[in-house]
Structure formats: structure tokens, C-alpha cells
Design an enzyme around this catalytic site. Structure first.
Site, short mmCIF file in Angstrom:
data_model
loop_
_atom_site.label_atom_id
_atom_site.label_comp_id
_atom_site.label_asym_id
_atom_site.label_seq_id
_atom_site.Cartn_x
_atom_site.Cartn_y
_atom_site.Cartn_z
N ARG A 1 1.11 -1.28 -0.05
CA ARG A 1 -0.13 0.29 0.09
C ARG A 1 0.94 1.24 -0.11
NH1 ARG A 1 -2.74 0.58 5.02
NH2 ARG A 1 -3.83 2.26 4.13
N HIS B 1 0.16 4.15 -2.61
CA HIS B 1 -0.24 5.53 -2.00
C HIS B 1 0.93 6.52 -2.47
CE1 HIS B 1 -3.23 4.36 1.27
NE2 HIS B 1 -3.36 3.53 0.34
N ASN C 1 -3.22 7.27 5.10
CA ASN C 1 -1.84 6.86 5.15
C ASN C 1 -1.24 6.77 6.97
OD1 ASN C 1 -1.16 7.13 2.53
ND2 ASN C 1 -0.72 9.39 2.85
N HIS D 1 -6.03 -6.66 -2.28
CA HIS D 1 -6.52 -6.95 -1.19
C HIS D 1 -6.72 -8.45 -0.71
CE1 HIS D 1 -8.99 -3.05 -1.82
NE2 HIS D 1 -7.63 -2.85 -1.29
#
Length: 321
Positions: free
Chosen positions: A62, A66, A93, A189
Site C-alpha cells: 500500500r 499511496h 496513510n 486485497h
């Protein structure tokens, strides 16, 4: 009027040309002469950390995602600010972990080849190696990025677990990614955890009438309500129940059964192209998933990169030079 249109077209062409030139500055083996040990050094740090804490895999993946979706893949997610106004302080975050692995990798590289490898490249390598440590997909990482100097909390506008399919497609397209990339990268995921606050509306008040999301399987919704009470702000939920520590194709089986945890997971069935890609993963038993995931990660890793003389090579990943 015609002249102004011509100017706009010329400007757009230059922007596209600049973006293309930047991404073309990346290549596999960029450091083959200047720091040939780079991949081995990073892998050693990542594997040691993942052996102690395998749940770091999802946050590290992630983190790269991000980073790339805000200002491009320039390592801006790694920067600290004394006033807590950096990207990493934005709400989406706050659940990221593993910044120490980036620091340790960079410190190890600085001992061998100081001032050579960018923090943005370190992050790209760490994300790949974390997946390999989980016996997940591997891919050749293009390197040659340089580090940005700016990190601003107000610029963080990431795809959200609450987004519908139109918003998701728009966000991904703005980063050079198509509907297939959206589905494949959502497949990340398959590892990691979500938390009850991200599910409260889906379970208890989807349209403001005390109802649940009709796109969520009712039996699954009942199980989730047992775990998540309306005021629960802390309980963690497996993104891929029974398989959340394993990188596999089971995520797509859940989505097809309307058991995706987030609205953004369920939304993949609301568009003919994205739905077709979900069902394709099931038909082929995920035989191409690992390959496709690597391809999409490489594409994402080209987003908004700084190359050539743009940006800098940070000495420490948390602060600009």
C-alpha cells in the site's frame, strides 16, 4: 480562437512528451554499473523483516501505491515534516507501517554505494520483495527514479474504500492505468486487514435509513455485524477471510460472491469491463494473476516519475537533502 486552440494542443503535446520521456528514463538494471548489489541488499533487509513480521507485506504494498498516486512515484510518502503536514500524516496513510524497512534498506545501500540509489527506487524494490517473501508474485522492477522534495498532506486524494466504479476508473486513468489494472491491483486485497469503521455504513446505514448495502451478501453481512458493532473503531477484519496471509486468487472468488469487504471491491462488478476481468480470473483459476499483477505494478511504477536531472537522490529517505 484557432490560435489559442493550437496553443492548448501544443502544450498538451509537450506535457505528454515530457511524461513519456520521464517514464522512458526507467529501466530494469539502471544501477547495474553504479550499484550492482542494490537488489540483493534490499532483498536481504526485506526478507529479514518479513520473517519477523509477515503482516508488514500489505502495508508495504500500500505504501508504494499511496506514493505513486500522489505526485507520482517520487518517494514523497516517505518524507517527515515537523508540523505533521506531510503526506504520511493524511488519514488514509496513518495505517501504513514498515517505514523502518525503507530506512534500513537505504542505510545498507549508503554503506556500499553512497548517493546512488533513490528512496523512490528503494520503495519500489521493497514492495516487490515483500510480495516475494509472502510467496506471491515477482516482477522485474524498473529503476532510475529520482526523489521529490515536496510532501503535502493537502495533496493526498487517494482512491477510497467507499468509491464507486466511476470514481475508481477515473482515478486510475489519471495515473495511466486502465480497467484491467484496477481489477488486478485491487487483487492486492488478498492480503492484509481492514477495520470496522470502514464498514460501518455498509452494515448499518448505507442509504441513511438504517439499512445495509444490498450489494453485500446478506449472510456475510450478518457475520460482519457480529464482529463490528456500530460504535466499534478498532476491530480488524481479514480482507480475504481464511487466506489473508497468502497472496492468491481467492479475493476474486469473494468479490464474485458479493463478499468483497469494501464498497470499492463490490464496485468491480458494476462495470462490464471490470466484471469481465474478475470473472476471467475465476475461469482461469488465477493462472495469469501473478503475471498480470507484475505487469500492472510496473505500469503503476511509471506514474509521474522524476528522472534525469529532476529531483534528487536523498541521503536519508525521511528528509530532503
Amino acid at each position: 480562437m484557432a490560435a489559442s486552440k493550437g496553443l492548448v494542443v501544443s502544450c498538451l503535446f509537450l506535457v505528454l512528451l515530457f511524461a513519456q520521456a520521464n517514464s522512458q528514463g526507467l529501466k530494469v538494471g539502471f544501477y547495474s554499473k553504479t550499484c550492482p548489489q542494490v537488489e540483493g541488499i534490499v532483498k536481504k533487509v526485506v526478507f529479514a523483516a518479513m520473517k519477523k513480521a509477515p503482516t508488514l507485506g500489505a502495508p508495504l504494498l500500500r505504501m508504494f501505491f499511496h506514493d505513486c498516486f500522489v505526485r507520482g512515484c517520487d518517494g514523497s510518502i516517505l518524507l517527515d515534516k515537523s508540523n505533521n503536514q506531510a503526506e504520511k500524516s493524511a488519514v488514509p496513510n496513518l495505517s501504513l507501517r514498515g517505514f523502518g524497512i525503507i530506512d534500513d534498506s537505504k542505510a545498507a545501500l549508503e554503506k556500499v554505494c553512497p548517493g546512488i540509489v533513490s528512496c523512490s527506487d528503494v520503495l519500489a524494490l521493497v514492495a516487490r520483495d515483500a510480495m516475494v517473501a509472502l510467496e506471491g508474485p515477482s516482477w522485474e522492477v524498473e529503476t532510475g527514479r529520482r526523489d521529490g522534495r515536496v510532501s503535502n498532506i493537502n495533496e493526498v486524494n487517494l482512491p477510497s474504500p467507499f468509491d464507486n466504479i466511476t470514481k475508481l476508473i477515473t482515478d486510475f486513468r489519471s495515473n495511466g492505468l486502465n480497467e484491467k489494472d484496477l481489477v488486478i491491483l485491487s487483487g492486492g486485497h488478498t492480503i492484509g486487514m481492514g477495520h470496522c469503521p470502514l464498514m460501518t455504513n455498509r452494515l448499518y446505514n448505507f442509504t441513511g435509513r438504517g439499512d445495509s448495502d444490498p450489494s453485500l451478501d446478506s449472510e456475510y453481512a450478518a457475520k460482519l455485524r457480529q464482529k463490528c458493532k456500530p460504535t466499534d473503531t478498532t476491530t480488524a477484519l481479514e480482507m480475504d477471510p481464511g487466506s489473508f496471509k497468502t497472496f492468491d486468487v481467492s479475493y476474486f472468488k469473494l468479490v464474485a460472491k458479493r463478499r468483497g469487504l469494501f464498497q470499492s471491491d463490490a464496485a468491480l462488478l458494476d462495470n462490464s469491463k471490470t466484471k469481465a476481468y474478475v470473472l476471467q480470473q475465476l475461469r482461469t483459476h488465477g493462472s495469469m494473476f501473478f503475471h498480470d499483477f507484475g505487469v500492472s505494478m510496473v505500469k503503476m511504477g511509471r506514474s509521474g516519475v522524476l528522472t534525469g536531472r529532476a529531483g534528487e537522490i536523498r541521503k536519508m529517505c525521511r528528509v530532503p537533502n
